[in-house]
Design a protein around this motif. Structure first.
Motif, PDB file in Angstrom:
ATOM      1  N   VAL A   8      -1.863  -1.978  -3.756  1.00  0.00           N
ATOM      2  CA  VAL A   8      -2.260  -2.831  -5.069  1.00  0.00           C
ATOM      3  C   VAL A   8      -3.216  -3.917  -4.520  1.00  0.00           C
ATOM      4  N   GLY A   9      -4.360  -3.738  -4.856  1.00  0.00           N
ATOM      5  CA  GLY A   9      -5.331  -4.848  -4.200  1.00  0.00           C
ATOM      6  C   GLY A   9      -6.413  -4.053  -3.320  1.00  0.00           C
ATOM      7  N   ALA A  10      -7.879  -4.452  -3.679  1.00  0.00           N
ATOM      8  CA  ALA A  10      -8.548  -3.749  -2.903  1.00  0.00           C
ATOM      9  C   ALA A  10      -9.660  -4.677  -2.238  1.00  0.00           C
ATOM     10  N   GLY A  11      -9.056  -5.807  -1.616  1.00  0.00           N
ATOM     11  CA  GLY A  11      -9.630  -6.714  -0.769  1.00  0.00           C
ATOM     12  C   GLY A  11      -9.428  -6.363   0.635  1.00  0.00           C
ATOM     13  N   PRO A  12      -9.843  -7.175   1.444  1.00  0.00           N
ATOM     14  CA  PRO A  12      -9.678  -6.624   3.137  1.00  0.00           C
ATOM     15  C   PRO A  12      -8.312  -6.095   3.323  1.00  0.00           C
ATOM     16  N   ALA A  13      -7.390  -6.443   3.031  1.00  0.00           N
ATOM     17  CA  ALA A  13      -6.017  -6.019   3.298  1.00  0.00           C
ATOM     18  C   ALA A  13      -5.832  -4.738   2.888  1.00  0.00           C
ATOM     19  N   GLY A 262      -1.916  -9.030   4.348  1.00  0.00           N
ATOM     20  CA  GLY A 262      -2.926 -10.214   4.117  1.00  0.00           C
ATOM     21  C   GLY A 262      -2.278 -11.446   3.564  1.00  0.00           C
ATOM     22  N   ASP A 263      -3.142 -12.025   2.634  1.00  0.00           N
ATOM     23  CA  ASP A 263      -2.595 -13.116   2.079  1.00  0.00           C
ATOM     24  C   ASP A 263      -1.277 -12.989   1.176  1.00  0.00           C
ATOM     25  N   ALA A 264      -0.977 -11.968   0.560  1.00  0.00           N
ATOM     26  CA  ALA A 264       0.364 -11.553   0.115  1.00  0.00           C
ATOM     27  C   ALA A 264       1.630 -11.882   1.134  1.00  0.00           C
ATOM     28  N   ALA A 265       1.236 -11.671   2.330  1.00  0.00           N
ATOM     29  CA  ALA A 265       2.280 -11.887   3.517  1.00  0.00           C
ATOM     30  C   ALA A 265       1.797 -13.030   3.844  1.00  0.00           C
ATOM     31  N   GLY A 266       1.049 -14.019   3.603  1.00  0.00           N
ATOM     32  CA  GLY A 266       0.801 -15.431   4.241  1.00  0.00           C
ATOM     33  C   GLY A 266       0.170 -15.166   5.704  1.00  0.00           C
ATOM     34  N   GLN A 267      -0.478 -14.091   6.085  1.00  0.00           N
ATOM     35  CA  GLN A 267      -0.926 -14.032   7.162  1.00  0.00           C
ATOM     36  C   GLN A 267      -2.232 -14.577   7.432  1.00  0.00           C
ATOM     37  N   THR A 268      -2.525 -15.998   7.065  1.00  0.00           N
ATOM     38  CA  THR A 268      -3.771 -16.702   7.264  1.00  0.00           C
ATOM     39  C   THR A 268      -3.623 -17.580   8.181  1.00  0.00           C
ATOM     40  N   MET A 269      -4.651 -17.987   8.892  1.00  0.00           N
ATOM     41  CA  MET A 269      -4.689 -18.983  10.019  1.00  0.00           C
ATOM     42  C   MET A 269      -4.792 -20.427   9.424  1.00  0.00           C
ATOM     43  N   ALA A 270      -3.853 -21.091   9.661  1.00  0.00           N
ATOM     44  CA  ALA A 270      -3.598 -22.406   9.088  1.00  0.00           C
ATOM     45  C   ALA A 270      -4.428 -23.784   9.365  1.00  0.00           C
ATOM     46  N   THR A 271      -4.972 -23.255  10.715  1.00  0.00           N
ATOM     47  CA  THR A 271      -5.862 -24.378  11.201  1.00  0.00           C
ATOM     48  C   THR A 271      -7.475 -24.249  10.652  1.00  0.00           C
ATOM     49  N   ALA A 282      -3.787  -6.763  10.046  1.00  0.00           N
ATOM     50  CA  ALA A 282      -2.352  -6.095   9.618  1.00  0.00           C
ATOM     51  C   ALA A 282      -2.498  -4.983   8.741  1.00  0.00           C
ATOM     52  N   GLY A 283      -3.769  -4.708   8.023  1.00  0.00           N
ATOM     53  CA  GLY A 283      -4.039  -3.647   7.243  1.00  0.00           C
ATOM     54  C   GLY A 283      -4.159  -2.457   8.217  1.00  0.00           C
ATOM     55  N   ARG A 284      -4.520  -2.512   9.066  1.00  0.00           N
ATOM     56  CA  ARG A 284      -4.613  -1.332  10.133  1.00  0.00           C
ATOM     57  C   ARG A 284      -3.417  -0.908  10.540  1.00  0.00           C
ATOM     58  N   ILE A 285      -2.523  -1.886  11.272  1.00  0.00           N
ATOM     59  CA  ILE A 285      -1.120  -1.744  11.458  1.00  0.00           C
ATOM     60  C   ILE A 285      -0.311  -1.046  10.398  1.00  0.00           C
ATOM     61  N   ALA A 286      -0.703  -1.736   9.264  1.00  0.00           N
ATOM     62  CA  ALA A 286       0.289  -0.890   8.025  1.00  0.00           C
ATOM     63  C   ALA A 286      -0.203   0.277   7.652  1.00  0.00           C
ATOM     64  N   GLY A 287      -1.305   0.602   7.828  1.00  0.00           N
ATOM     65  CA  GLY A 287      -1.976   1.987   7.388  1.00  0.00           C
ATOM     66  C   GLY A 287      -1.552   3.089   8.439  1.00  0.00           C
ATOM     67  N   ARG A 288      -1.406   2.612   9.531  1.00  0.00           N
ATOM     68  CA  ARG A 288      -0.765   3.561  10.923  1.00  0.00           C
ATOM     69  C   ARG A 288       0.721   3.755  10.724  1.00  0.00           C
ATOM     70  N   THR A 289       1.279   2.730  10.351  1.00  0.00           N
ATOM     71  CA  THR A 289       2.644   2.554  10.218  1.00  0.00           C
ATOM     72  C   THR A 289       3.205   3.396   9.173  1.00  0.00           C
ATOM     73  N   ILE A 290       2.507   3.360   7.895  1.00  0.00           N
ATOM     74  CA  ILE A 290       2.953   4.087   6.710  1.00  0.00           C
ATOM     75  C   ILE A 290       2.642   5.610   7.319  1.00  0.00           C
ATOM     76  N   ARG A 291       1.669   5.994   7.656  1.00  0.00           N
ATOM     77  CA  ARG A 291       1.186   7.334   8.005  1.00  0.00           C
ATOM     78  C   ARG A 291       2.316   7.891   8.853  1.00  0.00           C
ATOM     79  N   GLU A 292       2.724   7.060  10.020  1.00  0.00           N
ATOM     80  CA  GLU A 292       4.050   7.672  10.819  1.00  0.00           C
ATOM     81  C   GLU A 292       5.071   7.625  10.003  1.00  0.00           C
ATOM     82  N   HIS A 293       5.332   6.811   9.213  1.00  0.00           N
ATOM     83  CA  HIS A 293       6.657   6.773   8.275  1.00  0.00           C
ATOM     84  C   HIS A 293       6.667   7.969   7.542  1.00  0.00           C
ATOM     85  N   LEU A 294       5.635   8.301   6.883  1.00  0.00           N
ATOM     86  CA  LEU A 294       5.587   9.733   6.002  1.00  0.00           C
ATOM     87  C   LEU A 294       5.824  10.891   6.827  1.00  0.00           C
ATOM     88  N   SER A 295       5.314  10.860   8.053  1.00  0.00           N
ATOM     89  CA  SER A 295       5.521  12.055   8.858  1.00  0.00           C
ATOM     90  C   SER A 295       7.145  11.991   9.389  1.00  0.00           C
TER      91      SER A 295
END
Ligand SMILES: Cc1cc2nc3c(=O)[nH]c(=O)nc-3n(C[C@H](O)[C@H](O)[C@H](O)COP(=O)(O)OP(=O)(O)OC[C@H]3O[C@@H](n4cnc5c(N)ncnc54)[C@H](O)[C@@H]3O)c2cc1C
Length: 358
Positions: A8-13, A262-271, A282-295
């Motif tokens: 859900v959402g086609a931004g950078p995340a 991404g922003d949905a997870a609050g993963q911004t740099m507060a300074t 985070a998106g790359r980590i999520a994508g790779r983890t989902i792939r492993e999870h589905l296998s």
């Protein structure tokens, strides 16, 4: 409709998550309520250079895979960030960055996802989760994994029983025409109480905007923005408003078959309010983890462990620094004094999510 993954959402995340989990038999559907990806632009469009990315996230591996930015989306380069105190003193920090054309950049990321095999549907909204099935404006979608990459007001998070970021700064931005200094500038104090105003040079002008702490300034974002723009004396178009999550990561980014990126997870740099790099890491980590999870080789919870390994320390440090700054943000005099005490080196560290006192 049945798919393996609904993003859900086609931004950078979202686009980065979809890119790294699609293909090889994994069916990924990415939806975005916007008709045009990346537009309207609600962003300062500043992207740190790859070298800076390695300094901020030393645990990030092969970041060039994510952050090699194609030349057609680069609208400017800067070697410095100048921080201007309320009293007018300028601290010039070495910090290399690109100015993106965010409208094209988001399209570029979505294309990478589509090229990897994801299906993209624009003008489609996520409405809710009912008995584990996602309700969307194109009908119900039954997905093994649902990714909430729908920004700081993530409906996906709320529907899954996860939290939205609690601290949200309003921010206004525009495309300004004219001649601007080649350095990125951040102005602190009354011009953007509790936050900062910026001019980020790009071809033919600059991205100009500001974000502030709604606890410190009770006026309207547009009012603050108009005052700043009048001071600069520049001509603006495409004025938009957005929200920057400033409270750091939400307590939990995975629940059942839903994960937040991404922003949905609050993963911004507060300074500095930057969230494009973190959304993509985070998106790359999520994508790779989902792939492993589905296998069948790991649980989805592994996503949280993995992104925290790479990003939690800098994100938490930046939240702590912002909290310290909150103590002086109420007074221009105190803020100027604090910036003087920190000096260029301390400020330089703060914008890189490191402890300002070393
Ligand atoms: C004014 C402003 C200036 C900023 N400047 C910078 C900067 O210079 N550099 C930087 O790094 N960061 C900046 N940020 C932060 C940065 O824009 C975000 O951190 C980044 O966009 C996060 O990416 P994302 O994919 O998580 O979310 P987003 O880019 O917000 O993408 C979320 C997507 O989800 C879609 N969506 C939302 N709800 C639904 C729904 N119900 N159904 C379907 N789709 C939905 C939206 O249409 C959107 O396309 C700025 C933010 C603001 C507001």
């Amino acid at each position: 409709m049945d798919v393996d993954v609904l993003v859900v959402g086609a931004g950078p995340a979202g686009s980065t998550t979809a890119r790294f989990c699609a293909g090889e038999g994994i069916e990924v559907l990415m939806i975005d309520r916007r008709k045009e990806i990346g537009y309207p632009v609600q962003c300062g469009e500043l992207m740190p250079h790859l070298d800076e990315m390695h300094t901020i996230f030393p645990a990030g591996e092969t970041l060039e895979e994510l952050f090699t930015v194609p030349s057609h989306v680069v609208q400017g380069e800067s070697e410095h960030v100048e921080l201007v105190s309320p009293g007018g003193r300028t601290y010039r920090c070495d910090f290399k960055s690109h100015t993106l054309d965010r409208r094209s950049f988001d399209k570029h990321l979505a294309k990478l996802a589509v090229d990897a095999g994801a299906r993209l549907e624009t003008g489609v909204s996520f409405l809710g989760l009912k008995d584990g099935v996602a309700e969307t404006t194109m009908g119900p979608v039954n997905a093994k994994v649902v990714v909430g990459a729908d920004g700081p007001n993530s409906r996906t998070a709320r529907e899954a029983g996860l939290q939205n970021p609690v601290l949200r700064y309003p921010a206004v931005t525009c495309q300004a025409k004219g001649d601007f200094d080649p350095a990125v500038k951040m102005f602190f104090g009354g011009v953007a109480p509790g936050g900062y105003a910026w001019t980020i040079p790009k071809r033919g002008g600059a991205n100009v905007g500001l974000g502030f702490d709604p606890k410190v300034f009770k006026g309207s974002p547009r009012e603050a923005f108009d005052i700043f723009v009048r001071k600069l004396g520049c001509e603006c178009e495409n004025v938009t408003m957005g929200i920057v999550p400033m409270s750091g990561p939400v307590p939990s980014t995975v629940r059942g078959n839903v994960l937040l990126v991404g922003d949905a997870a609050g993963q911004t740099m507060a300074t500095n309010g930057g969230g494009i790099p973190t959304a993509m890491i985070a998106g790359r980590i999520a994508g790779r983890t989902i792939r492993e999870h589905l296998s069948g080789s790991c649980g989805l919870g592994e996503y949280e462990t993995r992104w925290k390994t790479v990003m939690l320390a800098p994100l938490v440090t930046s939240v702590r620094t912002r909290r310290m700054a909150d103590m002086v943000f109420g007074s221009d005099w105190l803020l100027s004094a604090a910036m003087f005490v920190l000096g260029r080196r301390g400020l330089d560290r703060a914008i890189r999510c490191k402890r300002p006192f070393f």
